[in-house]
Design an enzyme around this catalytic site. Structure first.
Site, PDB file in Angstrom:
ATOM      1  N   ARG A  70       0.836  -1.213   0.000  1.00 47.02           N
ATOM      2  CA  ARG A  70       0.000   0.000   0.000  1.00 47.02           C
ATOM      3  C   ARG A  70       0.866   1.258   0.000  1.00 47.02           C
ATOM      4  O   ARG A  70       0.544   2.250  -0.625  1.00 47.02           O
ATOM      5  CB  ARG A  70      -0.955  -0.025   1.202  1.00 47.02           C
ATOM      6  N   ASN A 102      -8.783   8.171   6.545  1.00 40.50           N
ATOM      7  CA  ASN A 102      -7.771   7.706   5.602  1.00 40.50           C
ATOM      8  C   ASN A 102      -6.368   7.808   6.193  1.00 40.50           C
ATOM      9  O   ASN A 102      -6.083   8.705   6.981  1.00 40.50           O
ATOM     10  CB  ASN A 102      -7.828   8.518   4.295  1.00 40.50           C
ATOM     11  N   ASP A 104      -3.751   7.696   4.025  1.00 38.28           N
ATOM     12  CA  ASP A 104      -2.914   7.893   2.832  1.00 38.28           C
ATOM     13  C   ASP A 104      -2.188   9.238   2.807  1.00 38.28           C
ATOM     14  O   ASP A 104      -1.365   9.472   1.917  1.00 38.28           O
ATOM     15  CB  ASP A 104      -3.767   7.720   1.551  1.00 38.28           C
ATOM     16  N   HIS A 119      -7.339   7.345  12.098  1.00 41.07           N
ATOM     17  CA  HIS A 119      -6.818   5.971  12.010  1.00 41.07           C
ATOM     18  C   HIS A 119      -5.323   5.928  11.746  1.00 41.07           C
ATOM     19  O   HIS A 119      -4.802   4.904  11.318  1.00 41.07           O
ATOM     20  CB  HIS A 119      -7.577   5.189  10.929  1.00 41.07           C
ATOM     21  N   CYS A 148      13.023  -3.060  16.341  1.00 37.95           N
ATOM     22  CA  CYS A 148      13.270  -1.925  17.233  1.00 37.95           C
ATOM     23  C   CYS A 148      14.529  -2.220  18.053  1.00 37.95           C
ATOM     24  O   CYS A 148      14.905  -3.392  18.210  1.00 37.95           O
ATOM     25  CB  CYS A 148      12.045  -1.788  18.150  1.00 37.95           C
ATOM     26  N   GLU A 215     -22.582   5.983  -3.384  1.00 40.06           N
ATOM     27  CA  GLU A 215     -23.827   5.211  -3.172  1.00 40.06           C
ATOM     28  C   GLU A 215     -24.405   5.552  -1.800  1.00 40.06           C
ATOM     29  O   GLU A 215     -23.710   6.084  -0.937  1.00 40.06           O
ATOM     30  CB  GLU A 215     -23.497   3.711  -3.224  1.00 40.06           C
TER      31      GLU A 215
HETATM   32  C1  BV8 Z   1     -12.602   0.005  18.134  1.00 37.58           C
HETATM   33  C2  BV8 Z   1      -6.737   1.869   9.355  1.00 37.58           C
HETATM   34  C3  BV8 Z   1     -12.920  -0.640  20.280  1.00 37.58           C
HETATM   35  C4  BV8 Z   1      -5.994   0.618   9.033  1.00 37.58           C
HETATM   36  C5  BV8 Z   1      -9.067   1.212   9.679  1.00 37.58           C
HETATM   37  C6  BV8 Z   1     -19.921  -4.419  15.344  1.00 37.58           C
HETATM   38  C7  BV8 Z   1     -20.680  -3.260  15.290  1.00 37.58           C
HETATM   39  C8  BV8 Z   1     -20.093  -2.008  15.396  1.00 37.58           C
HETATM   40  C9  BV8 Z   1     -18.724  -1.900  15.571  1.00 37.58           C
HETATM   41  C10 BV8 Z   1     -17.978  -3.053  15.603  1.00 37.58           C
HETATM   42  C11 BV8 Z   1     -18.559  -4.308  15.492  1.00 37.58           C
HETATM   43  N1  BV8 Z   1     -17.584  -5.223  15.553  1.00 37.58           N
HETATM   44  C12 BV8 Z   1     -16.393  -4.596  15.722  1.00 37.58           C
HETATM   45  C13 BV8 Z   1     -16.631  -3.288  15.766  1.00 37.58           C
HETATM   46  C14 BV8 Z   1     -15.646  -2.228  15.944  1.00 37.58           C
HETATM   47  C15 BV8 Z   1     -14.899  -1.976  14.647  1.00 37.58           C
HETATM   48  C16 BV8 Z   1     -15.850  -1.725  13.497  1.00 37.58           C
HETATM   49  O1  BV8 Z   1     -16.428  -0.673  13.392  1.00 37.58           O
HETATM   50  N2  BV8 Z   1     -15.995  -2.757  12.637  1.00 37.58           N
HETATM   51  C17 BV8 Z   1     -16.880  -2.628  11.490  1.00 37.58           C
HETATM   52  C18 BV8 Z   1     -16.251  -3.325  10.283  1.00 37.58           C
HETATM   53  C19 BV8 Z   1     -18.219  -3.250  11.848  1.00 37.58           C
HETATM   54  N3  BV8 Z   1     -14.125  -0.789  14.907  1.00 37.58           N
HETATM   55  C20 BV8 Z   1     -12.904  -0.912  15.464  1.00 37.58           C
HETATM   56  O2  BV8 Z   1     -12.374  -1.977  15.702  1.00 37.58           O
HETATM   57  C21 BV8 Z   1     -12.245   0.396  15.847  1.00 37.58           C
HETATM   58  N4  BV8 Z   1     -11.752   0.278  17.175  1.00 37.58           N
HETATM   59  O3  BV8 Z   1     -13.791  -0.060  17.998  1.00 37.58           O
HETATM   60  O4  BV8 Z   1     -11.992  -0.248  19.303  1.00 37.58           O
HETATM   61  C22 BV8 Z   1     -12.268  -0.854  21.533  1.00 37.58           C
HETATM   62  C23 BV8 Z   1     -13.026  -0.648  22.666  1.00 37.58           C
HETATM   63  C24 BV8 Z   1     -12.459  -0.879  23.863  1.00 37.58           C
HETATM   64  C25 BV8 Z   1     -11.140  -1.309  23.955  1.00 37.58           C
HETATM   65  C26 BV8 Z   1     -10.374  -1.508  22.802  1.00 37.58           C
HETATM   66  C27 BV8 Z   1     -10.944  -1.280  21.573  1.00 37.58           C
HETATM   67  C28 BV8 Z   1     -11.047   0.668  14.957  1.00 37.58           C
HETATM   68  C29 BV8 Z   1     -11.523   0.917  13.547  1.00 37.58           C
HETATM   69  C30 BV8 Z   1     -10.360   1.411  12.691  1.00 37.58           C
HETATM   70  C31 BV8 Z   1      -9.870   0.285  11.811  1.00 37.58           C
HETATM   71  N5  BV8 Z   1      -8.843   0.808  10.909  1.00 37.58           N
HETATM   72  N6  BV8 Z   1      -8.115   1.754   8.890  1.00 37.58           N
HETATM   73  C32 BV8 Z   1      -5.779   0.462   7.553  1.00 37.58           C
HETATM   74  O5  BV8 Z   1      -6.348   1.251   6.757  1.00 37.58           O
HETATM   75  O6  BV8 Z   1      -5.044  -0.458   7.187  1.00 37.58           O
HETATM   76  S1  BV8 Z   1     -10.636   1.100   9.081  1.00 37.58           S
HETATM   77  C33 BV8 Z   1     -10.617   1.429   7.423  1.00 37.58           C
HETATM   78  O7  BV8 Z   1     -11.862   0.941   6.988  1.00 37.58           O
HETATM   79  C34 BV8 Z   1     -10.633   2.869   7.051  1.00 37.58           C
HETATM   80  O8  BV8 Z   1      -9.800   3.636   7.861  1.00 37.58           O
HETATM   81  C35 BV8 Z   1     -12.058   3.253   7.163  1.00 37.58           C
HETATM   82  O9  BV8 Z   1     -12.370   3.695   8.434  1.00 37.58           O
HETATM   83  C36 BV8 Z   1     -12.720   1.949   6.923  1.00 37.58           C
HETATM   84  C37 BV8 Z   1     -13.210   1.896   5.497  1.00 37.58           C
HETATM   85  O10 BV8 Z   1     -14.226   2.722   5.444  1.00 37.58           O
HETATM   86  P1  BV8 Z   1     -14.281   3.839   4.302  1.00 37.58           P
HETATM   87  O11 BV8 Z   1     -13.162   4.791   4.476  1.00 37.58           O
HETATM   88  O12 BV8 Z   1     -15.654   4.321   4.381  1.00 37.58           O
HETATM   89  O13 BV8 Z   1     -14.011   3.070   2.950  1.00 37.58           O
HETATM   90  P2  BV8 Z   1     -15.025   2.103   2.216  1.00 37.58           P
HETATM   91  O14 BV8 Z   1     -14.297   1.430   1.109  1.00 37.58           O
HETATM   92  O15 BV8 Z   1     -15.729   1.267   3.236  1.00 37.58           O
HETATM   93  O16 BV8 Z   1     -16.116   3.097   1.596  1.00 37.58           O
HETATM   94  C38 BV8 Z   1     -15.742   3.995   0.580  1.00 37.58           C
HETATM   95  C39 BV8 Z   1     -17.009   4.675   0.160  1.00 37.58           C
HETATM   96  O17 BV8 Z   1     -16.664   5.611  -0.855  1.00 37.58           O
HETATM   97  C40 BV8 Z   1     -18.022   3.715  -0.468  1.00 37.58           C
HETATM   98  O18 BV8 Z   1     -19.292   3.935   0.108  1.00 37.58           O
HETATM   99  C41 BV8 Z   1     -18.016   4.064  -1.952  1.00 37.58           C
HETATM  100  O19 BV8 Z   1     -19.314   3.990  -2.531  1.00 37.58           O
HETATM  101  C42 BV8 Z   1     -17.564   5.505  -1.919  1.00 37.58           C
HETATM  102  N7  BV8 Z   1     -16.840   5.935  -3.108  1.00 37.58           N
HETATM  103  C43 BV8 Z   1     -16.031   5.204  -3.919  1.00 37.58           C
HETATM  104  N8  BV8 Z   1     -15.528   6.008  -4.886  1.00 37.58           N
HETATM  105  C44 BV8 Z   1     -16.022   7.257  -4.675  1.00 37.58           C
HETATM  106  C45 BV8 Z   1     -16.855   7.218  -3.547  1.00 37.58           C
HETATM  107  N9  BV8 Z   1     -17.496   8.303  -3.072  1.00 37.58           N
HETATM  108  C46 BV8 Z   1     -17.315   9.461  -3.733  1.00 37.58           C
HETATM  109  N10 BV8 Z   1     -16.533   9.586  -4.839  1.00 37.58           N
HETATM  110  C47 BV8 Z   1     -15.875   8.509  -5.328  1.00 37.58           C
HETATM  111  N11 BV8 Z   1     -15.106   8.645  -6.423  1.00 37.58           N
HETATM  112 ZN    ZN Z   2      10.645  -1.362  20.907  1.00 34.94          ZN
END
Ligand code: BV8
Ligand code: ZN
Length: 244
Positions: A70, A102, A104, A119, A148, A215
């Site tokens: 990436r 993001n 990026d 994030h 490290c 969408e």
């Molecule tokens: C936490 C960094 C808790 C890493 C990322 C069940 C229910 C609710 C929540 C949860 C659950 N089970 C687990 C959870 C929690 C979980 C979560 O939400 N899971 C989801 C999948 C259900 N969340 C976590 O784990 C978070 N931490 O909750 O900790 C905790 C509590 C106590 C103690 C300890 C911990 C951490 C979440 C962060 C994860 N890291 N990224 C990396 O990138 O490698 S997430 C990553 O995915 C992104 O950062 C982003 O947040 C996510 C993707 O989402 P989008 O950015 O929206 O991208 P996506 O592709 O999904 O959508 C793009 C959209 O753009 C689409 O709709 C598309 O139509 C549109 N599009 C495309 N092209 C265009 C466009 N729009 C306009 N113009 C275009 N041209």
């Molecule tokens: Zn270390």
């Protein structure tokens, strides 16, 4: 041609406190794959299994390789007109906060200033064991996982699933959304929490909520205005109407 209604133009011009949440969709037109699109990273690399602590513990080389892939991609992409529109927008409001999911770095590259990276950032690394930042240069060509000085393995300084978001950035993001009079959710599928609840926090505190996404998403029904199309076309049209 993107139509901006007089009602929306009035809100754009009268708002004083504005906040924006962006997701992978805003970088799609720069050539960065989104997570859920058919060409999305997750389809090829099953990201929800790779962007986790236990994936790294089970197979650190694989996870490191995925991030190096990436990083190589990110080193070739440029901000697009949607990022540029947000740089313009920031100059037109006194109180403007850009909250991004993001990693990026394209908002900073485009020239945005007040950015909250919820994030983390793919260009930063830290030690998996002691947490110290790892600032040595990484050779983009080698997949060798660095170590490290404490002996721990180096990992990207991004937030993995199950990990807490940086408290300061998250608090500032919720503060900005709670005081916003206008909130835009741009290019996010609004399914990853807690980021996905930020636009709804704005709405429940009285903000005019606008969605710009290819969408509909789970927050579309709560919006005051939803554009379904490309951010690279819609965001410049929104800024144009703000400047008229
Ligand atoms: C936490 C960094 C808790 C890493 C990322 C069940 C229910 C609710 C929540 C949860 C659950 N089970 C687990 C959870 C929690 C979980 C979560 O939400 N899971 C989801 C999948 C259900 N969340 C976590 O784990 C978070 N931490 O909750 O900790 C905790 C509590 C106590 C103690 C300890 C911990 C951490 C979440 C962060 C994860 N890291 N990224 C990396 O990138 O490698 S997430 C990553 O995915 C992104 O950062 C982003 O947040 C996510 C993707 O989402 P989008 O950015 O929206 O991208 P996506 O592709 O999904 O959508 C793009 C959209 O753009 C689409 O709709 C598309 O139509 C549109 N599009 C495309 N092209 C265009 C466009 N729009 C306009 N113009 C275009 N041209
Ligand atoms: Zn270390």
């Amino acid at each position: 041609m993107i139509e901006i209604s007089p009602e929306l133009q009035k809100v754009l011009k009268s708002a004083r406190k504005v906040a924006v949440l962006t997701g992978a969709g805003i970088s799609a037109e720069s050539g960065v794959p989104t997570f859920r699109g058919e060409e999305g990273l997750w389809s090829k690399f099953r990201a929800e299994e790779l962007a986790t602590v236990d994936a790294f513990m089970r197979n650190p080389e694989l996870v490191w390789e995925w991030y190096m892939h990436r990083r190589q991609l990110m080193s070739t992409v440029k901000p697009n007109p949607a990022h540029a529109a947000l740089v313009e927008m920031e100059k037109l409001y006194d109180d403007f906060t850009l909250i991004t999911q993001n990693i990026d770095g394209l908002h900073r590259q485009a020239g945005s200033k007040n950015i909250l990276e919820l994030h983390g950032n793919i260009s930063l690394n830290k030690c998996f064991a002691c947490g110290r930042p790892f600032t040595e240069d990484i050779d983009l060509e080698s997949n060798q996982l660095p170590a490290c000085e404490c002996g721990g393995k180096i990992r990207p300084d991004v937030v993995w699933f199950g990990e807490l978001l940086p408290p300061d950035a998250l608090n500032r993001a919720f503060d900005a959304s709670a005081r916003a009079e206008l909130f835009l959710s741009v290019g996010t599928s609004a399914v990853v929490h807690p980021a996905a609840s930020i636009p709804l926090t704005a709405k429940s505190n009285g903000a005019f909520l606008v969605e710009v996404n290819l969408e509909p998403t789970p927050i579309t029904e709560f919006t005051d205005w939803a554009f379904h199309g490309k951010a690279g076309e819609i965001m410049p049209a929104i800024v144009e109407s703000l400047k008229k």
